[in-house]
Design a protein around this motif. Structure first.
Motif, PDB file in Angstrom:
ATOM      1  N   ALA A  58       0.851  -1.198   0.000  1.00  0.00           N
ATOM      2  CA  ALA A  58       0.000   0.000   0.000  1.00  0.00           C
ATOM      3  C   ALA A  58       0.885   1.247   0.000  1.00  0.00           C
ATOM      4  N   ASP A  59       2.054   1.154   0.660  1.00  0.00           N
ATOM      5  CA  ASP A  59       3.032   2.254   0.656  1.00  0.00           C
ATOM      6  C   ASP A  59       4.368   1.718   0.125  1.00  0.00           C
ATOM      7  N   PHE A  60       4.273   0.853  -0.874  1.00  0.00           N
ATOM      8  CA  PHE A  60       5.454   0.304  -1.561  1.00  0.00           C
ATOM      9  C   PHE A  60       6.523  -0.215  -0.608  1.00  0.00           C
ATOM     10  N   GLY A  61       6.062  -0.970   0.379  1.00  0.00           N
ATOM     11  CA  GLY A  61       7.005  -1.662   1.256  1.00  0.00           C
ATOM     12  C   GLY A  61       7.153  -1.020   2.616  1.00  0.00           C
ATOM     13  N   TYR A  62       6.718   0.243   2.773  1.00  0.00           N
ATOM     14  CA  TYR A  62       6.763   0.879   4.098  1.00  0.00           C
ATOM     15  C   TYR A  62       5.525   0.473   4.925  1.00  0.00           C
ATOM     16  N   ASP A  63       4.829  -0.546   4.437  1.00  0.00           N
ATOM     17  CA  ASP A  63       3.737  -1.183   5.179  1.00  0.00           C
ATOM     18  C   ASP A  63       4.126  -2.661   5.268  1.00  0.00           C
ATOM     19  N   ASN A 101       7.534   2.328  13.351  1.00  0.00           N
ATOM     20  CA  ASN A 101       6.395   3.097  13.863  1.00  0.00           C
ATOM     21  C   ASN A 101       5.053   2.414  13.599  1.00  0.00           C
ATOM     22  N   HIS A 102       5.022   1.640  12.496  1.00  0.00           N
ATOM     23  CA  HIS A 102       3.743   1.034  12.118  1.00  0.00           C
ATOM     24  C   HIS A 102       4.016  -0.259  11.374  1.00  0.00           C
ATOM     25  N   THR A 103       3.007  -1.127  11.339  1.00  0.00           N
ATOM     26  CA  THR A 103       3.085  -2.299  10.471  1.00  0.00           C
ATOM     27  C   THR A 103       2.056  -2.104   9.361  1.00  0.00           C
ATOM     28  N   THR A 142      -1.079  11.273   7.097  1.00  0.00           N
ATOM     29  CA  THR A 142      -0.099  11.640   6.067  1.00  0.00           C
ATOM     30  C   THR A 142      -0.455  10.845   4.812  1.00  0.00           C
ATOM     31  N   PHE A 143      -0.401  11.503   3.677  1.00  0.00           N
ATOM     32  CA  PHE A 143      -0.776  10.894   2.390  1.00  0.00           C
ATOM     33  C   PHE A 143      -2.270  10.545   2.347  1.00  0.00           C
ATOM     34  N   VAL A 144      -3.033  11.062   3.287  1.00  0.00           N
ATOM     35  CA  VAL A 144      -4.489  10.915   3.223  1.00  0.00           C
ATOM     36  C   VAL A 144      -5.089  12.283   3.508  1.00  0.00           C
ATOM     37  N   CYS A 162      -0.520   7.249  11.809  1.00  0.00           N
ATOM     38  CA  CYS A 162       0.029   8.551  11.407  1.00  0.00           C
ATOM     39  C   CYS A 162       0.135   8.638   9.887  1.00  0.00           C
ATOM     40  N   PHE A 163       0.195   7.471   9.209  1.00  0.00           N
ATOM     41  CA  PHE A 163       0.270   7.472   7.744  1.00  0.00           C
ATOM     42  C   PHE A 163      -1.051   6.928   7.184  1.00  0.00           C
ATOM     43  N   LEU A 164      -0.995   5.974   6.258  1.00  0.00           N
ATOM     44  CA  LEU A 164      -2.217   5.476   5.628  1.00  0.00           C
ATOM     45  C   LEU A 164      -3.027   4.617   6.612  1.00  0.00           C
ATOM     46  N   GLN A 166      -3.828   1.765   6.104  1.00  0.00           N
ATOM     47  CA  GLN A 166      -3.220   0.424   6.027  1.00  0.00           C
ATOM     48  C   GLN A 166      -1.913   0.348   6.812  1.00  0.00           C
ATOM     49  N   GLN A 167      -1.562   1.419   7.571  1.00  0.00           N
ATOM     50  CA  GLN A 167      -0.314   1.449   8.349  1.00  0.00           C
ATOM     51  C   GLN A 167      -0.608   1.799   9.817  1.00  0.00           C
ATOM     52  N   PRO A 168      -1.246   0.880  10.557  1.00  0.00           N
ATOM     53  CA  PRO A 168      -1.570   1.180  11.960  1.00  0.00           C
ATOM     54  C   PRO A 168      -0.313   1.404  12.807  1.00  0.00           C
ATOM     55  N   PHE A 196      20.882   0.031  10.322  1.00  0.00           N
ATOM     56  CA  PHE A 196      19.499   0.273   9.916  1.00  0.00           C
ATOM     57  C   PHE A 196      19.303   1.744   9.584  1.00  0.00           C
ATOM     58  N   ARG A 197      18.528   1.989   8.560  1.00  0.00           N
ATOM     59  CA  ARG A 197      17.904   3.301   8.398  1.00  0.00           C
ATOM     60  C   ARG A 197      16.546   3.140   9.085  1.00  0.00           C
ATOM     61  N   VAL A 198      16.260   4.006  10.021  1.00  0.00           N
ATOM     62  CA  VAL A 198      15.068   3.828  10.849  1.00  0.00           C
ATOM     63  C   VAL A 198      14.008   4.845  10.417  1.00  0.00           C
ATOM     64  N   ASP A 199      12.872   4.318   9.999  1.00  0.00           N
ATOM     65  CA  ASP A 199      11.791   5.130   9.433  1.00  0.00           C
ATOM     66  C   ASP A 199      11.101   5.979  10.515  1.00  0.00           C
ATOM     67  N   VAL A 200      10.730   7.182  10.155  1.00  0.00           N
ATOM     68  CA  VAL A 200       9.972   8.138  10.988  1.00  0.00           C
ATOM     69  C   VAL A 200      10.174   7.987  12.507  1.00  0.00           C
ATOM     70  N   VAL A 201      11.437   8.139  12.890  1.00  0.00           N
ATOM     71  CA  VAL A 201      11.819   7.978  14.298  1.00  0.00           C
ATOM     72  C   VAL A 201      11.025   8.893  15.224  1.00  0.00           C
ATOM     73  N   ASN A 315      15.858  11.680  -2.312  1.00  0.00           N
ATOM     74  CA  ASN A 315      15.507  10.339  -1.834  1.00  0.00           C
ATOM     75  C   ASN A 315      14.193   9.931  -2.502  1.00  0.00           C
ATOM     76  N   HIS A 316      13.638   8.814  -2.031  1.00  0.00           N
ATOM     77  CA  HIS A 316      12.451   8.249  -2.686  1.00  0.00           C
ATOM     78  C   HIS A 316      11.162   8.988  -2.307  1.00  0.00           C
ATOM     79  N   ASP A 317      11.256  10.025  -1.488  1.00  0.00           N
ATOM     80  CA  ASP A 317      10.061  10.741  -1.028  1.00  0.00           C
ATOM     81  C   ASP A 317       9.920  12.136  -1.625  1.00  0.00           C
ATOM     82  N   CYS A 375      10.280  10.391  -8.800  1.00  0.00           N
ATOM     83  CA  CYS A 375      11.657  10.146  -8.368  1.00  0.00           C
ATOM     84  C   CYS A 375      11.948   8.651  -8.220  1.00  0.00           C
ATOM     85  N   ARG A 376      10.905   7.826  -8.403  1.00  0.00           N
ATOM     86  CA  ARG A 376      11.071   6.380  -8.199  1.00  0.00           C
ATOM     87  C   ARG A 376      11.178   5.625  -9.520  1.00  0.00           C
ATOM     88  N   ALA A 377      11.347   6.360 -10.622  1.00  0.00           N
ATOM     89  CA  ALA A 377      11.434   5.725 -11.939  1.00  0.00           C
ATOM     90  C   ALA A 377      12.620   4.756 -11.977  1.00  0.00           C
TER      91      ALA A 377
HETATM   92  C1  GLC Z   1       9.023   7.512   5.595  1.00  0.00           C
HETATM   93  C2  GLC Z   1       9.405   6.884   4.278  1.00  0.00           C
HETATM   94  C3  GLC Z   1       8.238   7.031   3.339  1.00  0.00           C
HETATM   95  C4  GLC Z   1       7.039   6.335   3.932  1.00  0.00           C
HETATM   96  C5  GLC Z   1       6.757   6.832   5.337  1.00  0.00           C
HETATM   97  C6  GLC Z   1       5.802   5.918   6.065  1.00  0.00           C
HETATM   98  O1  GLC Z   1       8.825   8.872   5.486  1.00  0.00           O
HETATM   99  O2  GLC Z   1      10.571   7.466   3.777  1.00  0.00           O
HETATM  100  O3  GLC Z   1       8.516   6.528   2.061  1.00  0.00           O
HETATM  101  O4  GLC Z   1       5.919   6.538   3.115  1.00  0.00           O
HETATM  102  O5  GLC Z   1       7.905   6.886   6.119  1.00  0.00           O
HETATM  103  O6  GLC Z   1       6.425   4.723   6.394  1.00  0.00           O
END
Ligand code: GLC
Length: 513
Positions: A58-63, A101-103, A142-144, A162-164, A166-168, A196-201, A315-317, A375-377
């Protein structure tokens, strides 16, 4: 004692869906392994792999639906092990992307938590009572276009995302959840990843009672505002866990707070994140005074607490910096000189070494809810219609001019931007001043920024002209042009004059060669 590897490293972000295919429309781990030659030739020290874990995408792997397995789209755990071993053989470290932060809402933890209010995993997520037409607070998602809450009909409560939807969000105040997440960290560190790169710390801890955001920021996604004391003990525990492993494992956190002073707090007293992304420079325009201010902020906020800076332009965002800065290749080249010579660890985003612009993605090909497709091409490796992917039509359209702007063609041209990146990386590796030296901003006329880097007897001077008019920076001392963004005059005495859009890395004549 020599400084840890991540202080002198240049890190390269790989977005697995788009880096390299192996016959399909989506990139794979095997595809990445087959292209490690490119990264070794370029001279990067480490790669950061964006998520490749099991996910409904749903968020290209960030879920993430399973933190400890590879999504079949990308391959298998064995493929990962081979990639890791091959990278290590070449002296390239590997960071993976962890999303604590979320699954995904499809993660078995959430499926179980959602099933009933009495589920033992219920409290691993954030649930609140209320009426179905009134979310528990005013936090925006975010993104909604709407709240950071979704009403769950089955159990009659709201859950936080905090995001979609689909990302509780996970509840890091629950000790069992913390234990399970520490298990995930161990799983990968034992497998041999370097960090690790740690997402939305900044979202991990939540203020007790989940108070409303202040009225003046209502509508701004809560994810960009959450910044509370509760996150810091979580990071200190994680840091202890990382430090209990041998071999300088590291965490670089995505702290998406648009203030360097706020980001600085996430380094703790050297006992939280090893590194933190600092996004205000990414959002700065291509403008000398804006960049001077950004560099001054980093000096003022990070040096006093001995926190090692990071620098990132793409970056990818976000839209690629070449596109953001107006599309000129000369500026993209000047930006490479800037990024790779500041004091701190630079992060490159795949394809910036090719000078890629964002792809133009027609409405019927758009797939990302956050509008980040351009940017993700996919990376064009060759000039052939399939650009080295084995398919002509991957999941997103190719970036502009791929028939000439591709790895093969740029590698064959030693005046290309790709070779400029390689020369800059080599210059960094050969210079203690660039890797770890001090940084002092120099007085310069409007339109330019210059700084000096010094370590022991090693001296470098960098000057960047942000404008399309020539400018004289008034050099004192004797300097030789080591790298020029346009390749001109390398190896010759510097004159102190910068051509339009020119950026120079100079070596002090008294310096080590
Ligand atoms: C981060 C990622 C982004 C993702 C978001 C939710 O900001 O870089 O791609 O959508 O977290 O996980």
């Amino acid at each position: 004692m020599s400084p840890p590897w991540w202080k002198s490293a240049v890190v390269y972000q790989v977005y697995p869906r788009s880096f390299a295919g192996s016959g399909g429309a989506i990139g794979t781990l095997d595809g990445i392994r087959a292209r490690l030659d490119h990264l070794e030739w370029l001279g990067v020290d480490a790669i950061w792999l964006s998520p490749f874990f099991r996910s409904p995408m749903a968020d290209f792997g960030y879920d993430v639906a399973d933190y400890c397995d590879v999504d079949p789209l990308f391959g298998t755990l064995d493929d990962f092990d081979r990639l890791l071993a091959d990278a290590h053989r070449r002296g390239i470290r590997v960071l993976i992307d962890w999303v604590p932060n979320h699954t995904s809402d499809q993660h078995p933890w959430f499926v179980e938590a959602r099933a009933s209010r009495d589920s033992p995993k219920r409290d691993w997520y954030v649930w609140r009572d209320g009426s179905p037409d009134q979310p528990p607070n005013n936090w925006a998602g975010t993104f909604v276009d709407g709240p950071a809450w979704t009403w769950d009909d089955v159990t009659g409560q709201w859950y936080l995302h905090c995001f979609l939807p689909q990302q509780p969000d996970l509840n890091w105040a629950n000790p069992e959840l913390v234990g399970a997440m520490h298990g995930v960290v161990r799983f990968w560190l034992e497998r041999g990843v370097d960090g690790f790169r740690v997402d939305v710390v900044q979202c991990l801890g939540k203020q007790p009672g989940l108070p409303d955001d202040p009225p003046e920021v209502v509508g701004i996604p809560h994810s960009a505002l959450n910044d509370c004391a509760e996150t810091h003990p979580i990071l200190r525990d994680l840091r202890r866990l990382f430090d209990s492993f041998p071999g300088e494992r590291m965490m670089v956190g995505e702290v998406y707070l648009l203030s360097t002073a706020r980001v600085a707090k996430y380094y703790g007293a050297g006992d939280e994140l090893h590194l933190a992304f600092n996004f205000p420079p990414l959002h700065a325009p291509w403008d000398a005074s804006a960049w001077r201010r950004r560099i001054e902020r980093v000096i003022a906020e990070l040096e006093p607490i001995d926190a090692w800076p990071t620098w990132v332009l793409s970056n990818h965002d976000n839209r690629r910096h070449r596109s953001r800065y107006g599309g000129s290749e000369a500026r993209a080249r000047a930006a490479a000189v800037l990024l790779l010579t500041l004091r701190g660890t630079p992060f490159l985003y795949q394809g910036e070494e090719l000078g890629l612009d964002d792809a133009i993605v027609p409405p019927d090909r758009r797939v990302d809810p956050g509008g980040r497709d351009g940017c993700r091409a996919p990376i064009p490796w060759t000039g052939a219609p399939d650009h080295g992917w084995g398919v002509d039509d991957p999941w997103l359209p190719w970036p502009p001019d791929s028939s000439s702007r591709n790895v093969d063609d740029l590698r064959a041209d030693d005046g290309s931007i790709l070779h400029l990146y390689r020369r800059l990386l080599r210059a960094r590796h050969e210079s203690a001043a660039l890797q770890s030296g001090s940084l002092r901003l120099l007085p310069t006329p409007d339109g330019a920024v210059a700084w000096e880097r010094v370590a022991d007897g090693d001296r470098r001077l960098v000057a960047v002209n942000f404008t399309d008019a020539a400018v004289d920076i008034g050099l004192t001392g004797e300097w030789v042009v080591e790298v020029a963004n346009d390749g001109r005059g390398e190896g010759e005495r510097a004159t102190g004059r910068l051509a339009p859009d020119q950026a120079l890395l100079l070596r002090g004549l008294s310096s080590r060669a």
